[in-house]
Design an enzyme around this catalytic site. Structure first.
Site, PDB file in Angstrom:
ATOM      1  N   GLU A  12      29.103  38.193  44.166  1.00 16.81           N
ATOM      2  CA  GLU A  12      28.950  39.061  43.007  1.00 16.81           C
ATOM      3  C   GLU A  12      28.392  38.341  41.785  1.00 16.81           C
ATOM      4  O   GLU A  12      28.000  38.982  40.814  1.00 16.81           O
ATOM      5  CB  GLU A  12      30.310  39.696  42.681  1.00 16.81           C
ATOM      6  CG  GLU A  12      30.792  40.603  43.799  1.00 16.81           C
ATOM      7  CD  GLU A  12      32.291  40.871  43.777  1.00 16.81           C
ATOM      8  OE1 GLU A  12      32.763  41.530  44.714  1.00 16.81           O
ATOM      9  OE2 GLU A  12      32.963  40.417  42.834  1.00 16.81           O
ATOM     10  N   GLY A  78      36.611  49.833  47.900  1.00 14.90           N
ATOM     11  CA  GLY A  78      36.710  50.823  48.962  1.00 14.90           C
ATOM     12  C   GLY A  78      36.659  52.216  48.379  1.00 14.90           C
ATOM     13  O   GLY A  78      37.327  52.519  47.387  1.00 14.90           O
ATOM     14  N   ILE A 155      43.045  47.656  51.320  1.00 11.13           N
ATOM     15  CA  ILE A 155      43.397  48.960  51.884  1.00 11.13           C
ATOM     16  C   ILE A 155      42.471  49.299  53.048  1.00 11.13           C
ATOM     17  O   ILE A 155      41.250  49.343  52.890  1.00 11.13           O
ATOM     18  CB  ILE A 155      43.328  50.068  50.810  1.00 11.13           C
ATOM     19  CG1 ILE A 155      44.218  49.706  49.612  1.00 11.13           C
ATOM     20  CG2 ILE A 155      43.735  51.413  51.414  1.00 11.13           C
ATOM     21  CD1 ILE A 155      45.681  49.493  49.956  1.00 11.13           C
ATOM     22  N   MET A 175      41.047  45.263  44.010  1.00  9.81           N
ATOM     23  CA  MET A 175      42.179  44.362  43.826  1.00  9.81           C
ATOM     24  C   MET A 175      42.237  43.670  42.464  1.00  9.81           C
ATOM     25  O   MET A 175      43.083  42.800  42.280  1.00  9.81           O
ATOM     26  CB  MET A 175      42.175  43.308  44.943  1.00  9.81           C
ATOM     27  CG  MET A 175      42.305  43.898  46.339  1.00  9.81           C
ATOM     28  SD  MET A 175      42.300  42.657  47.671  1.00  9.81           S
ATOM     29  CE  MET A 175      43.858  41.819  47.369  1.00  9.81           C
ATOM     30  N   GLU A 176      41.386  44.063  41.510  1.00 11.76           N
ATOM     31  CA  GLU A 176      41.357  43.337  40.233  1.00 11.76           C
ATOM     32  C   GLU A 176      41.198  44.203  38.990  1.00 11.76           C
ATOM     33  O   GLU A 176      41.656  43.834  37.910  1.00 11.76           O
ATOM     34  CB  GLU A 176      40.205  42.308  40.220  1.00 11.76           C
ATOM     35  CG  GLU A 176      40.257  41.243  41.271  1.00 11.76           C
ATOM     36  CD  GLU A 176      39.651  41.681  42.590  1.00 11.76           C
ATOM     37  OE1 GLU A 176      40.038  41.108  43.618  1.00 11.76           O
ATOM     38  OE2 GLU A 176      38.796  42.598  42.584  1.00 11.76           O
ATOM     39  N   ASP A 199      33.030  49.694  51.642  1.00 13.91           N
ATOM     40  CA  ASP A 199      33.697  50.322  52.781  1.00 13.91           C
ATOM     41  C   ASP A 199      34.356  51.608  52.295  1.00 13.91           C
ATOM     42  O   ASP A 199      34.318  51.928  51.109  1.00 13.91           O
ATOM     43  CB  ASP A 199      34.740  49.381  53.391  1.00 13.91           C
ATOM     44  CG  ASP A 199      35.812  48.999  52.385  1.00 13.91           C
ATOM     45  OD1 ASP A 199      36.776  49.771  52.242  1.00 13.91           O
ATOM     46  OD2 ASP A 199      35.691  47.944  51.728  1.00 13.91           O
TER      47      ASP A 199
END
Length: 231
Positions: A12, A78, A155, A175-176, A199
């Site tokens: 990233e 996701g 997840i 997650m952040e 995803d």
């Protein structure tokens, strides 16, 4: 104007780092920060690492050590919104922690106990519109404005995704972002989170993540570059 740009993983930030004119490199608490210019803007680029603790630490370092005035956080996520497919984009309107659960004490899921103010941290409206405009300018992918939810979990379960859709009206999960959002909000730093879908957070998520992270990171990089150009 000094803009902090955070990515969670190497994919990233490597493209942006390669395009930057880097004038200084710093390391604080094992996090590397690249100071320089990109698209004629003064920026501090860094990788926070995975998870809410890493994200919160890095964001506070950006505020304390570099006195940033704006914050862009980019990366993959996701999809939760059913209209999203791999490679599509979510621009945050707000962010919450989906794994924060003190319901046993009477708090709502995602609510920070005894915290003054909302636990749903609002992105800066001007940066949101700038990001949406940049997305339309730089890609033909589907774009959704919405709430991003974060937790220290990858997840890959369709039932859990359904619960995120119902309980939080989430657009995507990662997650952040909520940790970045909370620290930015508490420091009164305008922010926006830009997530490209790697995803669909379902039973195939682990396979899709590995396959499509490269595509999603390319989308994120292109969008952040366009935002910087337009700021």
């Amino acid at each position: 104007m000094k803009i902090g740009v955070i990515g969670a993983m190497n994919e990233e930030i490597e493209r942006m780092k390669a395009e930057m004119v880097v004038t200084n490199t710093y390391e604080f608490a094992t996090v590397e920060f690249y100071e320089g210019r990109l698209k004629e803007k003064e920026i501090i680029l860094c990788k926070c690492g995975v998870g809410k603790v890493n994200a919160a630490l890095t964001t506070q370092l950006l505020v304390d050590r570099f006195a940033i005035t704006h914050l862009l956080f980019t990366g993959v996520a996701g999809a939760v919104d059913e209209s999203l497919d791999v490679g599509d984009l979510v621009i945050s309107t707000s962010a919450m922690q989906h794994d924060l659960d003190v319901t046993a004490l009477g708090f709502k899921k995602g609510q920070i106990p005894y915290f003054e103010g909302s636990s749903d941290f609002l992105a800066n409206s001007e940066l949101v519109e700038l990001a949406v405009s940049a997305a339309k300018q730089s890609t033909s992918r589907h774009i959704v404005r919405g709430r991003i939810v974060s937790g220290d979990q990858f997840i890959a379960n369709a039932d859990y995704v359904q619960s995120l859709r119902e309980e939080f009206e989430a657009a995507c999960v990662e997650m952040e972002g909520a940790a970045v959002a909370q620290v930015a909000a508490m420091n009164k730093i305008p922010f926006v989170i830009i997530r490209s879908m790697s995803d669909k957070a379902n039973g195939k998520a682990s396979v899709n993540f590995a396959e499509f992270t490269q595509l999603a990171s390319e989308q994120s990089h292109l969008l952040v570059s366009t935002i910087l150009e337009n700021m």
